[in-house]
Design a protein around this motif. Structure first.
Motif, mmCIF file in Angstrom:
data_model
loop_
_atom_site.group_PDB
_atom_site.id
_atom_site.type_symbol
_atom_site.label_atom_id
_atom_site.label_comp_id
_atom_site.label_asym_id
_atom_site.label_seq_id
_atom_site.Cartn_x
_atom_site.Cartn_y
_atom_site.Cartn_z
ATOM 1 N N PRO A 164 40.048 54.129 41.366
ATOM 2 C CA PRO A 164 38.626 53.972 41.723
ATOM 3 C C PRO A 164 38.028 52.665 41.202
ATOM 4 N N GLY A 165 38.314 52.320 39.961
ATOM 5 C CA GLY A 165 37.814 51.060 39.404
ATOM 6 C C GLY A 165 38.396 49.865 40.135
ATOM 7 N N ASP A 166 39.655 49.963 40.526
ATOM 8 C CA ASP A 166 40.324 48.879 41.248
ATOM 9 C C ASP A 166 39.702 48.685 42.629
ATOM 10 N N LEU A 167 39.413 49.795 43.316
ATOM 11 C CA LEU A 167 38.799 49.748 44.647
ATOM 12 C C LEU A 167 37.434 49.059 44.592
ATOM 13 N N VAL A 168 36.606 49.469 43.649
ATOM 14 C CA VAL A 168 35.280 48.852 43.501
ATOM 15 C C VAL A 168 35.423 47.383 43.124
ATOM 16 N N ASN A 169 36.394 47.081 42.279
ATOM 17 C CA ASN A 169 36.638 45.709 41.839
ATOM 18 C C ASN A 169 36.953 44.799 43.024
ATOM 19 N N VAL A 170 37.882 45.222 43.887
ATOM 20 C CA VAL A 170 38.268 44.425 45.064
ATOM 21 C C VAL A 170 37.074 44.237 45.994
ATOM 22 N N ARG A 171 36.330 45.311 46.230
ATOM 23 C CA ARG A 171 35.182 45.223 47.149
ATOM 24 C C ARG A 171 34.092 44.292 46.608
ATOM 25 N N MET A 172 33.792 44.405 45.324
ATOM 26 C CA MET A 172 32.726 43.569 44.745
ATOM 27 C C MET A 172 33.126 42.099 44.715
ATOM 28 N N GLN A 173 34.413 41.833 44.452
ATOM 29 C CA GLN A 173 34.873 40.447 44.426
ATOM 30 C C GLN A 173 34.867 39.814 45.808
ATOM 31 N N ASN A 174 35.128 40.611 46.825
ATOM 32 C CA ASN A 174 35.232 40.087 48.189
ATOM 33 C C ASN A 174 33.883 40.053 48.902
ATOM 34 N N ASP A 175 32.866 40.650 48.301
ATOM 35 C CA ASP A 175 31.569 40.825 48.967
ATOM 36 C C ASP A 175 30.934 39.498 49.387
ATOM 37 N N SER A 176 31.000 38.500 48.516
ATOM 38 C CA SER A 176 30.313 37.238 48.812
ATOM 39 C C SER A 176 30.935 36.508 50.002
ATOM 40 N N LYS A 177 32.171 36.885 50.364
ATOM 41 C CA LYS A 177 32.850 36.247 51.492
ATOM 42 C C LYS A 177 32.383 36.809 52.830
#
Length: 295
Positions: free
Chosen positions: A123-136
């Motif tokens: 779950p933490g990994d999923l949120v991490n990937v999504r938040m990092q990719n959001d600005s793109k």
């Protein structure tokens, strides 16, 4: 007397949560590299270099954009690394200490610890990937999670509880290889250096062992890491399953599985080095001495 005290200090054992704390401290230092790695992996055409991508992020969203999702990165380490380090260290300490464990046993133990950590940390990994990719993403498509916990709550509410474990198979498989590459290789290299008399239990040995382990771990995990990132960031229905994602990535050729390898190593090496250095410093300064054997 002084040398005896120093010797006793090196024999201190780490507490079960030291790995998670050390991982979270390292994540705060290396998060911008992790963010670049994720954004490079999710671009299908692969046109932007690390420098171009860095400049684009800075121009579009400013310097703080490099820390998008840092709360999720810390949450992931506090779940994933606490579990894998905790299991590995606790089980290893419970085994007879009269002679070092053979490497294959360390690798098996690390693999089991990694599987548990990968599942708990998904779950933490999923949120991490999504938040990092959001600005793109285009502004209309951004998820705009306020922080990691907000992301977990919104995923559960909007997509269902089990969505938090999207990509769990891939994350767990990667975590098994990562933990074997990091923990068992670090342990073995450090033990070999010290027992052969080449080195002592000090900062230089911790650095050499951890950077070697990081290189092994990057090679072992990169193909799964690329696929895990793609699956976690996929729109609903984009991939039917792991094999569909594999075939999609394979269209880019063999190097498609090693997309972002240099930033992955450049991120994993400092992260691994810092994690083990922080872990060893916590052990040496806040660890406990083992009870004497009464038998």
């Amino acid at each position: 007397q002084g040398s005896k005290m120093a010797e006793d200090k090196t024999k201190r054992l780490g507490r079960w949560y030291f790995g998670g704390v050390a991982g979270a401290m390292a994540a705060c230092c290396t998060h911008p590299l992790d963010l670049l790695k994720v954004q490079l992996q999710t671009q299908q055409q692969g046109k932007l270099t690390i420098g171009q991508l860095s400049l684009k992020i800075y121009k579009n969203d400013g310097i703080l954009a490099f820390y998008n999702g840092v709360s999720a990165s810390v949450l992931r380490q506090l779940t994933y690394s606490t579990t894998r380090f905790g299991i590995y260290e606790t089980v290893k300490k419970s085994l007879p200490q009269d002679q070092p464990l053979p490497f294959y046993q360390k690798a098996l133990l690390a693999g089991f610890a990694g599987a548990c950590g990968g599942l708990v940390g998904t779950p933490g990994d999923l949120v991490n990937v999504r938040m990092q990719n959001d600005s793109k993403l285009p502004p209309a498509d951004r998820r705009n999670y306020k922080h990691a916990l907000d992301g977990l709550v919104r995923i559960t509410r909007e997509e269902g509880f089990f969505k938090m474990f999207n990509g769990a198979t891939m994350a767990t498989s990667r975590a098994i290889l990562m933990t074997i590459g990091q923990l068992s290789f670090y342990d073995q290299i450090k033990q070999t250096l010290i027992s052969s008399g080449v080195a002592q239990d000090n900062l230089q040995t911790h650095f050499a062992s951890s950077i070697s382990a990081a290189s092994v771990a990057t090679v072992m995990t990169q193909p799964l890491d690329v696929m895990k990132t793609r699956m976690m960031n996929a729109a609903p229905g984009e991939f039917k399953g792991i094999m569909d994602c594999f075939l999609f990535t394979a269209k880019l050729g063999p190097m498609g599985f090693f997309k972002g390898f240099i930033p992955a190593w450049a991120r994993l090496a400092p992260h691994t080095v810092l994690t083990f250095i922080f872990f060893e410093q916590l052990r040496l300064n806040f660890g406990y001495s083992p009870l004497p054997n009464k038998s």
